[in-house]
Motif scaffolding. Structure first.
Motif, PDB file in Angstrom:
ATOM      1  N   THR A  45       0.839  -1.186   0.000  1.00  0.00           N
ATOM      2  CA  THR A  45       0.000   0.000   0.000  1.00  0.00           C
ATOM      3  C   THR A  45       0.870   1.230   0.000  1.00  0.00           C
ATOM      4  OG1 THR A  45      -0.049  -0.019   2.389  1.00  0.00           O
ATOM      5  CG2 THR A  45      -1.820  -1.167   1.268  1.00  0.00           C
ATOM      6  N   ARG A 604      -8.803  -8.501  -6.658  1.00  0.00           N
ATOM      7  CA  ARG A 604      -8.308  -7.408  -5.826  1.00  0.00           C
ATOM      8  C   ARG A 604      -9.249  -6.214  -5.686  1.00  0.00           C
ATOM      9  NH1 ARG A 604      -4.030  -4.816  -7.577  1.00  0.00           N
ATOM     10  NH2 ARG A 604      -3.072  -4.444  -5.571  1.00  0.00           N
ATOM     11  N   ASP A 605     -10.486  -6.313  -6.153  1.00  0.00           N
ATOM     12  CA  ASP A 605     -11.441  -5.213  -5.948  1.00  0.00           C
ATOM     13  C   ASP A 605     -12.859  -5.782  -5.892  1.00  0.00           C
ATOM     14  OD1 ASP A 605     -12.587  -2.755  -5.615  1.00  0.00           O
ATOM     15  OD2 ASP A 605     -12.410  -2.144  -7.716  1.00  0.00           O
ATOM     16  N   ARG A 674      -3.224   0.518  -2.002  1.00  0.00           N
ATOM     17  CA  ARG A 674      -4.267  -0.390  -1.558  1.00  0.00           C
ATOM     18  C   ARG A 674      -5.381  -0.351  -2.596  1.00  0.00           C
ATOM     19  NH1 ARG A 674      -4.670   0.572   4.924  1.00  0.00           N
ATOM     20  NH2 ARG A 674      -2.807   1.822   5.123  1.00  0.00           N
ATOM     21  N   GLY A 676      -9.419  -1.634  -3.609  1.00  0.00           N
ATOM     22  CA  GLY A 676     -10.673  -2.075  -3.051  1.00  0.00           C
ATOM     23  C   GLY A 676     -11.630  -0.920  -2.857  1.00  0.00           C
ATOM     24  N   MET A 681     -13.591  -3.637   1.897  1.00  0.00           N
ATOM     25  CA  MET A 681     -12.178  -3.990   1.996  1.00  0.00           C
ATOM     26  C   MET A 681     -11.915  -4.807   3.249  1.00  0.00           C
ATOM     27  SD  MET A 681     -10.275  -0.492   0.736  1.00  0.00           S
ATOM     28  CE  MET A 681      -8.639  -1.159   0.998  1.00  0.00           C
ATOM     29  N   LEU A 685      -6.209  -4.600   5.180  1.00  0.00           N
ATOM     30  CA  LEU A 685      -5.870  -3.553   4.224  1.00  0.00           C
ATOM     31  C   LEU A 685      -6.264  -2.168   4.713  1.00  0.00           C
ATOM     32  CD1 LEU A 685      -6.906  -5.328   0.894  1.00  0.00           C
ATOM     33  CD2 LEU A 685      -4.676  -5.270   2.008  1.00  0.00           C
ATOM     34  N   LYS A 697       0.722  -7.139   1.498  1.00  0.00           N
ATOM     35  CA  LYS A 697       0.281  -7.166   0.109  1.00  0.00           C
ATOM     36  C   LYS A 697      -1.101  -7.794   0.041  1.00  0.00           C
ATOM     37  CE  LYS A 697       2.999 -11.402  -0.494  1.00  0.00           C
ATOM     38  NZ  LYS A 697       4.080 -12.024  -1.249  1.00  0.00           N
ATOM     39  N   HIS A 698      -1.779  -7.537  -1.050  1.00  0.00           N
ATOM     40  CA  HIS A 698      -3.143  -8.024  -1.231  1.00  0.00           C
ATOM     41  C   HIS A 698      -3.108  -9.539  -1.477  1.00  0.00           C
ATOM     42  CE1 HIS A 698      -7.327  -6.563  -2.303  1.00  0.00           C
ATOM     43  NE2 HIS A 698      -7.422  -7.866  -2.397  1.00  0.00           N
ATOM     44  N   HIS A 702      -8.027 -11.803   1.374  1.00  0.00           N
ATOM     45  CA  HIS A 702      -8.604 -10.467   1.462  1.00  0.00           C
ATOM     46  C   HIS A 702      -9.826 -10.346   0.564  1.00  0.00           C
ATOM     47  CE1 HIS A 702      -4.324  -9.093   2.712  1.00  0.00           C
ATOM     48  NE2 HIS A 702      -5.063  -9.311   3.782  1.00  0.00           N
ATOM     49  N   ASP A 703      -9.743 -10.934  -0.628  1.00  0.00           N
ATOM     50  CA  ASP A 703     -10.907 -10.935  -1.521  1.00  0.00           C
ATOM     51  C   ASP A 703     -12.059 -11.734  -0.914  1.00  0.00           C
ATOM     52  OD1 ASP A 703      -9.571  -9.380  -3.322  1.00  0.00           O
ATOM     53  OD2 ASP A 703      -9.681 -10.790  -4.994  1.00  0.00           O
TER      54      ASP A 703
END
Length: 791
Positions: A45, A604-605, A674, A676, A681, A685, A697-698, A702-703
């Motif tokens: 980030t 990642r989003d 970062r 998202g 999120m 993160l 890191k992503h 996280h998703d």
């Protein structure tokens, strides 16, 4: 309780890996295993947490968000000559002719301008008329120069007088002056603005004595602002009020306007003396300095708007922070730029800021902001600079004013059976609105292209990015034509976004995934067209100018414009039943699983806007190119478009996705920020950046956590009976605040009282879903954190 069976058989999936009904669920159970993964700067980030969106609620909050948005992205002290040459495209010989001329300001309007500045109770809108008269005469004088061969003006000022409201995508604004093409429209809109102007008038009785009928220059703008900050403070933000609770000592310079402050009076006298001394030193152009702090009338603590944004990297000095600072008044012009950039087909925006006699010209694009040096209107040199800027803005082309060169005026034939031709497409010489579908995009074919000559008619803007610097994503509904043919496709959408120049395009990622996942490709966007255009190809001035990097800023990276045209899908809250919602959600979750494990791509989003539904078209509703077909033929054609008439989920928006290497690590890219959407999120993160500037890191987990938050969000917001989103209850509003989202989500997982409070807002139709999905998943995360704490 586990997730329902979500995986097709191995033979259906086309995947080499053996998937089972527990594949996605097991991903949750093992998600905590990579908690201690090493940090990496490759996908880390940023050291500065940037704003997620610009608020549209109030002017103070909007400005605060813009301050965060632009922080560390401002180039300043660019000469006026370089600005008009490189940005507005004015020829250097004309620049020299204007600056060598004997052009001067008309004396009567200039004197009227001075008098307005000296009036205690006059409003800044009274400056508009004399400024317009000065500007009109200067343009006439420039056009009369022998070197210009009798050029005429093509634009004029629209004067809102500070009272006319322009409604826009983000908020309603009352701009001062806008430069627009002649003749002025009956109804002004931000789409028609060539460049905004903002006036700021600070009255000071002592300073007014210096500004008599003579043409003496005024003190530098920074010193003047420093004296006037406490005269008309803006309403304090919530963050400012909170800061006041922690202050214990009131310094004289920061006392409120109603308090006695002898030291401050002495300081003002010293500054006034210094200002008088600076008159002779700054007559050539009006130094453009600013005070280094923003004084809040409710707090004894000095805090600039930039300091509202939490950063863990210490500034090297207060002086350096001052150099890259944007004043609160200048942010008003930035709000106008934001509205212009939110319109269709705008790549950058230019504007003019006038504070008493000091003028600066500004440039805003998706990478950075440029501010020129200030020049003084009450000097001969400053008047010539004003004439130079006004003429350059008037004469520049649409592309030089920041409009996308691919946008065209479109006039479709009255008969839908008539093919479109070149005569239907017209190059624009002035801005126009998109009403009645009269705008289109036509992108040039490259030598390697074997695609048809597409024309994308714009019918409606669906989404516009709520910030200046960044991706600048704009999504619009489009009808697709092919030159010399009839309507080719309807119900499509075009997405334009500015991605880092080293990032792989979304079109290429989708091509890779659709090839790797033949069965799951119907759950991926069905793209019709994709292209990438560099800043140089689009004529973006910033890419060609040599500028010194801003102080205390990470290296500013270039961006390219990515274009993607794909089928238009429905939102999750447009599901026709809870069963359709569940099916679409599971389709997206399973597609995400295969995209990562088989396609080697991490999204990642994950957000509510990126989980979508393909719904079969109404068989009785015909598209324009189907009007000559029978109902039976339309039904048969529709059935050929899809192998099933059942709706299904589509995992959309891969423009922030990253490829995954054989070792499971994300490949190096330009994603140093970062990624998202804030309320969805993962908590990791949202944590403050550590002192070393590196953050987690992503990761895949996280998703997955984002999928859980979408379920919670949907169960509270989505009214499927009316197919719309409800307002956010108070218990979830902290998820929308970057300063509180992490702690609020943590308490939702770890505190039963907080969890119960949030759950009490769920809609009744989601009660079963909550019990079978959300309850067990939250318990799973709670137990995982207990186990982690035990170790």
């Amino acid at each position: 309780m586990t997730w329902p069976n979500m995986s097709p058989s191995a033979s259906m999936s086309g995947s080499s890996s053996d998937t089972s009904s527990s594949s996605c669920y097991s991903s949750f159970t093992s998600a905590r295993s990579d908690l201690n993964s090493s940090n990496s700067s490759d996908m880390g980030t940023p050291v500065r947490r940037r704003g997620f969106a610009v608020s549209a609620n109030t002017a103070p909050s909007m400005k605060k968000d813009l301050k965060t948005d632009l922080s560390g992205h401002m180039y300043q002290n660019v000469s006026v000559e370089d600005f008009v040459t490189h940005i507005w495209g004015l020829d250097s010989t004309i620049v020299k002719a204007i600056m060598d001329s004997k052009i001067s300001a008309p004396p009567d309007p200039l004197q009227q301008y001075r008098e307005v500045l000296n009036e205690r109770n006059s409003h800044e809108t009274k400056l508009h008329e004399p400024f317009r008269e000065i500007s009109d005469q200067l343009l006439l004088d420039v056009c009369a120069l022998p070197q210009l061969n009798g050029s005429g003006t093509t634009t004029c000022f629209w004067d809102g007088k500070g009272s006319k409201v322009l409604k826009a995508e983000f908020t309603s604004r009352k701009p001062d002056l806008l430069r627009a093409w002649l003749p002025l429209p009956e109804k002004m809109t931000w789409e028609l603005c060539k460049g905004p102007l903002e006036f700021k008038r600070h009255f000071d009785e002592k300073m007014s004595k210096l500004n008599t009928s003579s043409t003496a220059a005024l003190p530098p703008i920074g010193e003047e602002n420093e004296q006037q900050d406490t005269c008309a403070p803006e309403p304090p933000s919530i963050a400012d009020l909170g800061a006041s609770l922690h202050t214990s000592k009131v310094s004289p310079d920061n006392a409120t306007a109603g308090e006695k402050k002898p030291n401050a009076t002495r300081s003002k006298r010293a500054r006034l003396s210094k200002s008088r001394q600076s008159v002779n030193e700054n007559t050539a152009g009006g130094s453009h300095q600013e005070s280094s702090v923003q004084t809040n009338s409710q707090s004894s603590k000095k805090r600039s708007l930039e300091e509202v944004d939490v950063s863990n990297v210490p500034s090297s000095s207060k002086r350096r922070r001052k150099e890259g600072r944007i004043t609160n008044e200048e942010l008003q012009l930035a709000t106008y730029a934001l509205e212009c950039l939110g319109c269709l087909g705008r790549n950058y925006v230019t504007g003019i800021f006038i504070d008493r006699f000091t003028v600066s010209v500004w440039y805003y694009d998706r990478v950075a902001v440029i501010r020129s040096v200030g020049f003084n209107l009450d000097t001969p040199e400053g008047i010539k600079h004003l004439a130079l800027c006004l003429f350059a803005l008037d004469q520049c082309s649409m592309q030089q004013a920041g409009f996308d060169p691919h946008i065209r005026r479109f006039t479709p034939p009255a008969d839908p059976k008539t093919p479109i031709t070149e005569s239907c497409i017209e190059t624009l010489d002035r801005a126009t609105t998109m009403e009645n579908g009269q705008l289109c995009f036509r992108f040039p074919k490259k030598p390697t292209d074997d695609r048809p000559d597409f024309v994308f008619q714009i019918t409606e803007v669906l989404f516009s990015y709520r910030a200046i610097v960044g991706r600048g994503t704009l999504v619009a509904a489009t009808r697709v034509y092919i030159l010399n043919e009839c309507l080719y496709r309807d119900h499509y959408a075009i997405k334009l976004s500015w991605q880092y120049s080293v990032r792989k395009s979304e079109g290429d990622i989708l091509t890779k995934l659709r090839k790797a996942l033949p069965y799951w490709k119907r759950h991926l966007p069905d793209s019709l067209f994709s292209a990438e255009y560099t800043a140089d190809e689009l004529g973006i001035p910033l890419s060609k100018m040599e500028l010194q990097e801003p102080e205390n800023a990470a290296k500013i990276q270039g961006r390219n414009l990515h274009v993607l045209v794909s089928r238009r899908y429905s939102k999750l809250w447009q599901a026709k039943s809870i069963e359709e919602f569940e099916r679409a959600f599971l389709d997206c979750l399973e597609c995400h699983y295969h995209a990562y494990h088989t396609g080697r791509v991490l999204h990642r989003d994950i957000s509510e806007n990126n989980l979508m539904i393909w719904q079969p078209p109404d068989e009785t509703k015909r598209e324009p190119d189907e009007q000559d077909l029978s109902v039976e033929a339309v039904v048969e054609k529709a059935s050929k478009k899809s192998k099933t008439t059942e709706s299904h989920g589509v995992l959309n928006d891969f423009d922030m996705a990253s490829e995954v290497g054989e070792d499971g690590q994300l490949l190096v890219s330009a994603a140093h920020h970062r990624t998202g959407t804030l309320p969805f999120m993962a908590r990791d993160l949202l944590q403050p950046v550590p002192a070393d500037g590196l953050a987690l890191k992503h990761l895949y987990r996280h998703d997955l956590e984002s999928f859980l938050y979408i379920l919670v969000w949907a169960a509270i917001h989505y009214d499927l009976n009316k197919q719309h989103r409800r307002s956010t209850p108070k218990s979830l509003q902290s998820w929308l605040n970057p300063d509180h989202a992490h702690d609020s989500k943590a308490s939702f997982i770890n505190r039963l009282a907080r969890y119960t409070e949030v759950r009490s807002h769920r809609r009744p139709e989601y009660e079963t879903l909550w019990k079978k999905w959300i309850d067990p998943l939250c318990m799973l995360l709670f137990k995982a954190e207990l186990d982690e704490g035990a170790h």
